[in-house]
Write an enzyme that holds these catalytic residues in place. Structure first.
Site, PDB file in Angstrom:
ATOM      1  N   GLU A 144      -0.554   6.919   1.700  1.00 28.10           N
ATOM      2  CA  GLU A 144      -0.941   5.597   2.175  1.00 28.10           C
ATOM      3  C   GLU A 144      -0.380   5.249   3.560  1.00 28.10           C
ATOM      4  O   GLU A 144       0.450   4.347   3.713  1.00 28.10           O
ATOM      5  CB  GLU A 144      -0.553   4.522   1.156  1.00 28.10           C
ATOM      6  CG  GLU A 144      -1.340   4.651  -0.146  1.00 28.10           C
ATOM      7  CD  GLU A 144      -1.138   3.476  -1.084  1.00 28.10           C
ATOM      8  OE1 GLU A 144      -0.279   2.601  -0.803  1.00 28.10           O
ATOM      9  OE2 GLU A 144      -1.850   3.411  -2.111  1.00 28.10           O
TER      10      GLU A 144
ATOM     11  N   GLU B 294      -4.335   8.065  -6.980  1.00 31.77           N
ATOM     12  CA  GLU B 294      -3.773   6.948  -7.745  1.00 31.77           C
ATOM     13  C   GLU B 294      -4.892   6.051  -8.220  1.00 31.77           C
ATOM     14  O   GLU B 294      -5.823   5.751  -7.471  1.00 31.77           O
ATOM     15  CB  GLU B 294      -2.794   6.105  -6.910  1.00 31.77           C
ATOM     16  CG  GLU B 294      -1.486   6.761  -6.560  1.00 31.77           C
ATOM     17  CD  GLU B 294      -0.576   5.821  -5.775  1.00 31.77           C
ATOM     18  OE1 GLU B 294      -0.769   4.576  -5.861  1.00 31.77           O
ATOM     19  OE2 GLU B 294       0.316   6.311  -5.070  1.00 31.77           O
TER      20      GLU B 294
END
Length: 452
Positions: A163, A357
């Site tokens: 991220e 995720e």
């Protein structure tokens, strides 16, 4: 057609969120250790000093996965546990911990997937400028080299950076995440560029040092979902919206962080807005940034609906109605994100796709029967994974799915107020209690999605 027989099902965690042992065996503070000490930084005033105590209880946690047939585990490494000064002397105690973890996983038939960087930068490097310092690609390469040398004989699957949008957007733009800075736009752009160069250097090191290595990259970004997916105009509007740049900063963009990595160029609209802040000669850096990837991954939790519009963009958001379902942390429940995001991303980047995720925060507690019943999470996972299956059936090249998270943990600036885990953690005693969702997920894995 359903999921391929070799589809990768797994669970995921991150080092700072679960390990604890914040200053044991030679580890030095990370930016998150220091951020937790800032007044008001963490909503429940907690910290990650103990977290889930995974550092001491990892064998128990691995056994929980193995008992339920989980065969893939994505975890990250704590940079300051390996290199306490960020560079230089290796901390052998830190290496020993990850060696024991990896060996334990393999003994239980679980394939390790290592994330090199999931946000815990050594605090000593942040004091030198962190991601704004032009030396960080070489710091990152040195760190990656240690991981490759010490673990590459057993670990073959690596994600370079998790991220990047949150690393820069929340850490250096809004200040909501560690290190809690609000930098000028020019410095944000420089930090983004240095991060991308660091990814490239990590790829080079891994290719050089690890035989049969497989490399991925795990950015994020809320999916754009066509309001009416049977309307081609809405589909095209969502596609444009997903990759469009915001004019105030590139820090939360999908395209700004992925086009250079996969396509070897910054997006044209991004260059129009932010090209003036890039360092001189940045074009030559594209050769470094754009390295071969074996798969493209993304963390996916939610999406926004978009429809065609008669405006300069050709699209507009279609807000959800009042009362739209949301998770405990307030994120909208949008299962179609797991159909449209992989579809749009594989169209653009033409790489095998992995969901690194996906999961939800729910209001979980140990009930009077001693168990944790979480039907909302089961329904959430079923709905999302059904949409993922629909994408596979429509020909999208999706190779795997990792559920976030194996266990409840320190949820960054929200502290321990959110529970994303398949396993309930009592933070006072450390006791683990598998939730109903873990048994459901295990059966889904066993049947390869046939029970959806």
């Amino acid at each position: 057609m359903s999921f391929p027989k070799d589809f990768i099902w797994g669970t995921a965690t991150a080092s700072f969120q679960i390990e604890g042992a914040w200053d044991e065996d030679g580890k030095t503070p990370s930016i998150w250790d220091e951020f937790c000490e800032q007044p008001g930084a963490i909503s429940d005033h907690s910290n990650g000093r103990t977290a889930c105590d995974h550092y001491h209880r990892f064998r128990e946690d691995v056994a929980l996965m193995a008992d339920r047939g989980i065969r893939n585990y994505r975890f990250s490494v704590s940079w300051p546990r390996i290199l306490p000064e960020g560079t230089g002397k290796v901390n052998e105690a830190g290496v020993a911990f990850y060696n024991e973890l990896i060996d334990c996983l393999l003994e239980h038939g679980i394939r390790p997937w290592m994330t090199i960087y999931h946000w815990d930068l050594p605090a000593c490097l942040e004091r030198k400028g962190g991601w704004v310092n032009d030396q960080i690609p070489e710091w990152f390469a040195e760190y990656t080299g240690v991981l490759a040398d010490r673990f590459g004989d057993r670990v073959k699957d690596f994600f370079t950076i998790n991220e990047p949008q949150c690393i820069i957007g929340l850490g250096y733009m809004t200040g909501g995440f560690a290190p809690g800075l609000k930098l000028e736009l020019k410095d944000q752009v420089i930090a983004c560029h240095n991060l991308l160069k660091s990814h490239g250097r990590a790829c080079q090191v891994l290719r050089e040092k690890v035989k049969d290595v497989r490399i991925g990259y795990a950015p994020c970004g809320a999916s754009a979902i066509p309001k009416d997916e049977n309307n081609p105009a809405d589909v095209e509007a969502a596609r444009k919206a997903y990759f469009a740049m915001e004019k105030n900063s590139p820090s939360f963009s999908v395209a700004w962080f992925s086009d250079p990595v996969v396509l070897g160029t910054y997006p044209a609209d991004g260059l129009e807005y932010f090209g003036q802040y890039l360092p001189e000669g940045w074009q030559e850096d594209m050769k470094l940034i754009c390295q071969k990837l074996d798969y493209y991954a993304q963390n996916l939790y939610e999406g926004r609906e978009v429809r065609a519009a008669d405006n300069e963009n050709g699209w507009e958001d279609a807000p959800y109605p009042a009362g739209h379902p949301r998770t405990a942390c307030g994120w909208p429940v949008t299962p179609r994100a797991l159909y449209w995001a992989p579809r749009f991303l594989t169209e653009r980047y033409k790489l095998p796709f992995i969901v690194t995720e996906n999961g939800m925060s729910s209001h979980d507690w140990v009930m009077s029967d001693g168990k944790v019943h979480d039907p909302h999470r089961i329904d959430y996972l079923r709905r999302y994974i059904r949409e993922l299956r629909r994408a596979v059936e429509d020909g999208v090249d999706i190779r795997g799915y990792f559920c976030w998270s194996l266990m409840d943990n320190f949820e960054w600036a929200r502290g321990y107020s959110e529970r994303f885990g398949l396993v309930y953690v009592d933070y006072t005693t450390g006791k683990r209690t598998p939730k109903d969702s873990f048994d459901w997920f295990a059966e889904m894995v066993r049947t390869n999605g046939e029970n959806l």
